[in-house]
Write a protein that holds these residues in place. Sequence first.
Motif, mmCIF file in Angstrom:
data_model
loop_
_atom_site.group_PDB
_atom_site.id
_atom_site.type_symbol
_atom_site.label_atom_id
_atom_site.label_comp_id
_atom_site.label_asym_id
_atom_site.label_seq_id
_atom_site.Cartn_x
_atom_site.Cartn_y
_atom_site.Cartn_z
ATOM 1 N N LEU A 43 0.917 -1.135 -0.033
ATOM 2 C CA LEU A 43 -0.114 0.033 0.146
ATOM 3 C C LEU A 43 0.730 1.202 -0.022
ATOM 4 N N GLU A 44 1.825 1.283 0.916
ATOM 5 C CA GLU A 44 3.000 2.449 0.829
ATOM 6 C C GLU A 44 3.454 2.519 -0.565
ATOM 7 N N GLU A 45 3.749 1.748 -1.230
ATOM 8 C CA GLU A 45 4.410 1.686 -2.765
ATOM 9 C C GLU A 45 3.394 2.539 -3.518
ATOM 10 N N ALA A 46 2.123 1.981 -3.443
ATOM 11 C CA ALA A 46 1.214 2.475 -4.228
ATOM 12 C C ALA A 46 0.915 3.887 -3.993
ATOM 13 N N VAL A 47 0.846 4.326 -2.751
ATOM 14 C CA VAL A 47 0.687 5.705 -2.398
ATOM 15 C C VAL A 47 1.718 6.630 -2.755
ATOM 16 N N ARG A 48 2.931 6.061 -2.560
ATOM 17 C CA ARG A 48 4.100 6.844 -3.346
ATOM 18 C C ARG A 48 4.225 7.085 -4.705
ATOM 19 N N LEU A 49 3.703 6.080 -5.386
ATOM 20 C CA LEU A 49 3.596 6.222 -7.041
ATOM 21 C C LEU A 49 2.376 7.462 -7.357
ATOM 22 N N LYS A 50 1.276 7.425 -6.492
ATOM 23 C CA LYS A 50 0.336 8.337 -6.673
ATOM 24 C C LYS A 50 0.918 9.644 -6.424
ATOM 25 N N GLU A 51 1.540 9.775 -5.276
ATOM 26 C CA GLU A 51 2.312 11.224 -4.823
ATOM 27 C C GLU A 51 3.243 11.502 -5.933
ATOM 28 N N ALA A 52 3.784 10.610 -6.754
ATOM 29 C CA ALA A 52 4.747 11.117 -7.724
ATOM 30 C C ALA A 52 4.194 11.451 -9.061
ATOM 31 N N GLY A 53 2.973 11.260 -8.992
ATOM 32 C CA GLY A 53 2.146 11.483 -10.321
ATOM 33 C C GLY A 53 2.104 10.428 -11.314
ATOM 34 N N VAL A 54 2.524 9.252 -10.689
ATOM 35 C CA VAL A 54 2.435 8.043 -11.535
ATOM 36 C C VAL A 54 1.154 7.445 -11.693
ATOM 37 N N ALA A 55 0.381 7.314 -10.510
ATOM 38 C CA ALA A 55 -0.872 6.655 -10.399
ATOM 39 C C ALA A 55 -1.933 7.497 -10.304
ATOM 40 N N THR A 56 -3.008 7.507 -10.480
ATOM 41 C CA THR A 56 -3.910 8.368 -10.508
ATOM 42 C C THR A 56 -5.295 7.951 -9.230
ATOM 43 N N GLU A 57 -5.167 6.735 -9.003
ATOM 44 C CA GLU A 57 -6.027 6.244 -8.126
ATOM 45 C C GLU A 57 -5.397 5.071 -7.254
ATOM 46 N N VAL A 58 -5.705 4.867 -5.917
ATOM 47 C CA VAL A 58 -5.178 3.639 -5.278
ATOM 48 C C VAL A 58 -6.607 3.217 -4.654
ATOM 49 N N ILE A 59 -6.770 1.823 -4.977
ATOM 50 C CA ILE A 59 -8.084 1.137 -4.425
ATOM 51 C C ILE A 59 -7.601 0.030 -3.530
ATOM 52 N N ALA A 60 -8.041 0.254 -2.259
ATOM 53 C CA ALA A 60 -7.598 -1.173 -1.307
ATOM 54 C C ALA A 60 -9.058 -2.033 -1.156
ATOM 55 N N ALA A 145 9.364 -8.076 -4.540
ATOM 56 C CA ALA A 145 9.823 -7.174 -4.938
ATOM 57 C C ALA A 145 10.573 -6.318 -4.267
ATOM 58 N N SER A 146 11.869 -5.750 -4.250
ATOM 59 C CA SER A 146 12.454 -4.851 -3.296
ATOM 60 C C SER A 146 12.637 -3.488 -3.931
ATOM 61 N N LYS A 147 12.281 -3.373 -5.302
ATOM 62 C CA LYS A 147 12.461 -1.959 -6.025
ATOM 63 C C LYS A 147 11.365 -2.236 -7.100
ATOM 64 N N LEU A 148 10.614 -1.078 -7.366
ATOM 65 C CA LEU A 148 9.734 -0.939 -8.620
ATOM 66 C C LEU A 148 10.107 0.367 -9.127
ATOM 67 N N ASN A 149 10.013 0.299 -10.562
ATOM 68 C CA ASN A 149 10.471 1.564 -11.148
ATOM 69 C C ASN A 149 9.257 1.530 -12.397
ATOM 70 N N ILE A 150 8.382 2.411 -12.640
ATOM 71 C CA ILE A 150 7.548 2.815 -13.832
ATOM 72 C C ILE A 150 8.275 3.309 -14.990
ATOM 73 N N THR A 151 8.511 2.510 -15.801
ATOM 74 C CA THR A 151 9.425 3.022 -17.022
ATOM 75 C C THR A 151 8.456 3.927 -17.950
ATOM 76 N N ASP A 152 7.285 3.381 -18.414
ATOM 77 C CA ASP A 152 6.387 4.504 -19.126
ATOM 78 C C ASP A 152 4.825 3.903 -18.737
ATOM 79 N N SER A 153 3.981 4.211 -19.383
ATOM 80 C CA SER A 153 2.439 3.706 -18.966
ATOM 81 C C SER A 153 2.219 2.477 -19.468
ATOM 82 N N GLN A 154 3.079 1.764 -19.943
ATOM 83 C CA GLN A 154 2.726 0.221 -20.293
ATOM 84 C C GLN A 154 3.832 -0.763 -19.858
ATOM 85 N N HIS A 155 4.824 -0.146 -19.195
ATOM 86 C CA HIS A 155 5.767 -1.122 -18.564
ATOM 87 C C HIS A 155 6.369 -0.780 -17.307
ATOM 88 N N ILE A 156 6.921 -1.777 -16.404
ATOM 89 C CA ILE A 156 7.493 -1.494 -15.141
ATOM 90 C C ILE A 156 8.571 -2.276 -15.154
#
Length: 252
Positions: A43-60, A145-156
């Motif tokens: 959940l923390e990783e999802a929230v960080r991705l939203k704070e970084a502007g990568v994600a638009t919505e986090v659903i639990a 996973a120990s690290k997650l990087n969003i490379t573009d809208s279609q790949h991680i």
Amino acid sequence: MKILVGVKRVIDHNVKIRIKADGSGVELANVKMSINPFDEIALEEAVRLKEAGVATEVIAVSIGDKLTQETLRSALALGADRAILIDNVNGIPLEPLDIAKLLKIVSEQVQPQLILLGKQAIDNDANQTGQMLAALLKCGQATFASKLNITDSQHIEVTREIDGGLETLALTLPAVVTADLRLNQPRYPSLPNIMKAKNKPLDVLPLDSLNFAPINQLTTLKVSEPVKRHAQCEWLENAGQLVSVLKEHKAI
């Protein structure tokens, strides 16, 4: 990008587990419950991705009785935008494959680009749900996973720890990723966010309404505590005796 995060209600990791007298399971009455620690990392990783502007919505999403709403409110206080509870009001025993099938139903409704789960739950340590969910959805997966990087809208890109070091995987979205301990350090919810969480949407889906039937393949025969080991200690007078004892036990 929508991110769906699975959270499970488990006994708090600081609580000492007590086994029921009949050995049928662990005692849950009047026991402090919380979010599974690995799910909290996801959940923390999802929230960080939203704070970084990568994600638009986090659903639990979680599965359980009405008390599980407390767990989902905690997830909302930690940064999730909305929550979904699959209400298992009758307390039907669910196996990892059952959980994966229910998460698949929710995923098909929500259509997330990324699904984040903890690598395992600390109550059963099954480490199966994420892998089964990816198989059911026929999408890519990366576990531990120990690290997650969003490379573009279609790949991680996901870095995971293996016996020989680190392995980096490239995945096409949608995908399922399970979080390990080193992915991040979860935050503590602030008081304003706790108050805001009370007004965030929490949808309840009755289990009976999902056209779902449990598989009932596993049966818990007995739950017991580990055998207590008694420490054995022997006082020795000098180093020569120590060497003799070590040779006797073939330690040197």
